[in-house]
Write an enzyme that holds these catalytic residues in place. Structure first.
Site, short mmCIF file in Angstrom:
data_model
loop_
_atom_site.label_atom_id
_atom_site.label_comp_id
_atom_site.label_asym_id
_atom_site.label_seq_id
_atom_site.Cartn_x
_atom_site.Cartn_y
_atom_site.Cartn_z
N TYR A 101 0.86 -1.19 0.00
CA TYR A 101 0.00 0.00 0.00
C TYR A 101 0.89 1.24 0.00
CZ TYR A 101 -3.06 3.71 1.63
OH TYR A 101 -3.74 4.89 1.73
N GLU A 189 -3.22 7.47 -4.17
CA GLU A 189 -3.10 6.19 -3.46
C GLU A 189 -2.95 5.04 -4.44
OE1 GLU A 189 -5.86 4.89 0.04
OE2 GLU A 189 -6.59 3.82 -1.71
#
Ligand code: GDP
Ligand code: MN
Length: 380
Positions: A101, A189
């Site tokens: 992530y 993101e």
């Protein structure tokens, strides 16, 4: 302004971040043609403004044209958390060794950019943050100094990724930071950021939110207008020239002035209610503006009570009161109104309202008691 995944990937690609070859479409046969072109296996992915598409059946692998056709036709039209899929993205599938992530966003309290990196990707970061907060390596970046490669390296090392991923991750994170800053994004993101068995690091998903206030510096962002989710209430309100933002509560809110409108939302929350909207009617609260505002709020099926919060400044209380009475005679309302009228010539305004008071039009002395009354009525 939230981008769809494919738009986010195209945005990333302009900054040199590696993404898979793919194309967007709304047509099943075109999806198959794209799959043929990028080469099997492919992933067929729903393009909606929400996450968790994988779990909802909106991300499917296809080994051949028949499977691509089947997935494309199943995913188009699918309802993912209330978002109907009109666009799909077909890309060449990647082999995955590990899922990470990575993101950049603004930490307003720290007045710095915040980078988050975790070896536990693929799942929602909120879950990682709750269950295993130490698994997220964070970095605060002073916007004046920017992100140096040495800082970035230390950050990547702190995240304990596979050592094979170090160089690729640094390269992508430096580019992602540039995209985030130069692109005027509020959020960039990548989840998952993957390590391939071959050692390359690659962006498999993209979540990008651009700062709508910076659009004037980026004329190319006009291309994203067409896919922005439309709130019918907002469209109607903006056509009437009202400053309106749709929310999902049950108390319709009308206030004069943006600051007062925002505090009104706070007070409604404070007394246990939830506002249906933000609506600033501005300085002049005449009957036309008030009627327009009441129409927009009345059309919202969730609204059960209306809270009109007016603090007269240049606008005088009796003008507002007359505006409200006239607007009420024009619009047939489904919900009761609670008024708080204060400021310039409030006494005169209240005197005008008094003969009209009923269980459909109530008046309270303070903002707090008016909010409490509106919330009570909305709860019935
Ligand atoms: P989200 O569920 O909306 O976040 O959609 P993602 O784009 O993140 O995809 C969800 C999951 O599907 C990823 O975490 C991967 O496990 C899987 N996935 C997506 N693309 C590929 C791919 O190219 N190859 C493989 N093997 N899995 C993929
Ligand atoms: Mn994802």
């Amino acid at each position: 302004m939230d981008l769809l995944e494919y738009q986010g990937k195209q945005f990333f690609a302009t900054y040199g971040i590696p993404v898979s070859d793919g194309e967007a479409t709304s047509d099943v046969e075109e999806a198959v043609a794209i799959a043929d072109r990028v080469g099997y296996p492919v992933v067929v992915k729903a393009q909606v403004h929400t996450g968790g598409r994988g779990k909802a059946g909106g991300v499917k692998l296809a080994e051949n044209a028949d499977e691509a056709r089947e997935h494309a036709s199943n995913i188009l039209g699918l309802d993912i958390k209330g978002h109907i899929v009109n666009i799909i993205w077909v890309e060449h599938a990647s082999d995955i060794a590990e899922e990470y992530y990575a993101s950049f966003t603004l930490d307003r309290s720290a007045k710095k950019h915040l980078g988050m990196l975790s070896a536990e990707g693929g799942v929602e970061i909120e879950t990682v943050a709750e269950e295993n907060p130490d698994a997220i390596a964070k970095i605060h970046i002073n916007p004046v100094d920017g992100l140096s490669e040495a800082q970035c390296r230390a950050w990547v090392e702190a995240a304990n990724l596979n050592p094979q991923a170090t160089e690729g991750a640094i390269d992508i994170l430096m580019k992602l930071y540039t995209a985030y800053v130069e692109g005027d994004a509020d959020l960039c993101e990548i989840n998952p950021l993957i390590l391939k068995p071959t050692g390359e690091v690659h962006a498999l998903d993209a979540k990008v939110s651009l700062d709508s206030n910076a659009i004037y510096e980026h004329p190319e962002y006009a291309q994203y207008d067409a896919t922005q989710p439309r709130d019918d209430r907002e469209t109607a309100a903006h056509e009437k020239g009202l400053q309106y933002v749709g929310l999902d509560g049950s108390v319709g809110v009308i206030a004069n002035g943006a600051g007062l409108a925002m505090s009104t939302l706070d007070v409604v929350n404070q007394v246990g209610g939830s506002p249906a909207n933000f609506l600033d009617i501005g300085g002049g609260a005449n009957a036309d503006v008030m009627a327009g505002a009441l129409e927009v709020i009345n059309d919202d099926q969730n609204v059960k009570a209306i809270f009109i919060n007016i603090f007269g400044g240049i606008t005088r209380g009796e003008e507002v009161a007359n505006g409200i009475i006239e607007a009420m005679s024009r619009v047939k309302l489904d919900s009761p109104i609670v008024i708080r009228l204060d400021g310039t010539n409030a006494e005169e305004g209240r005197a005008i309202l008094k003969p009209h008071l009923s269980d459909r039009l109530m008046m309270e002395d303070t903002m707090l008691s008016a909010a409490a009354k509106a919330v009570e009525l909305a709860g019935k």
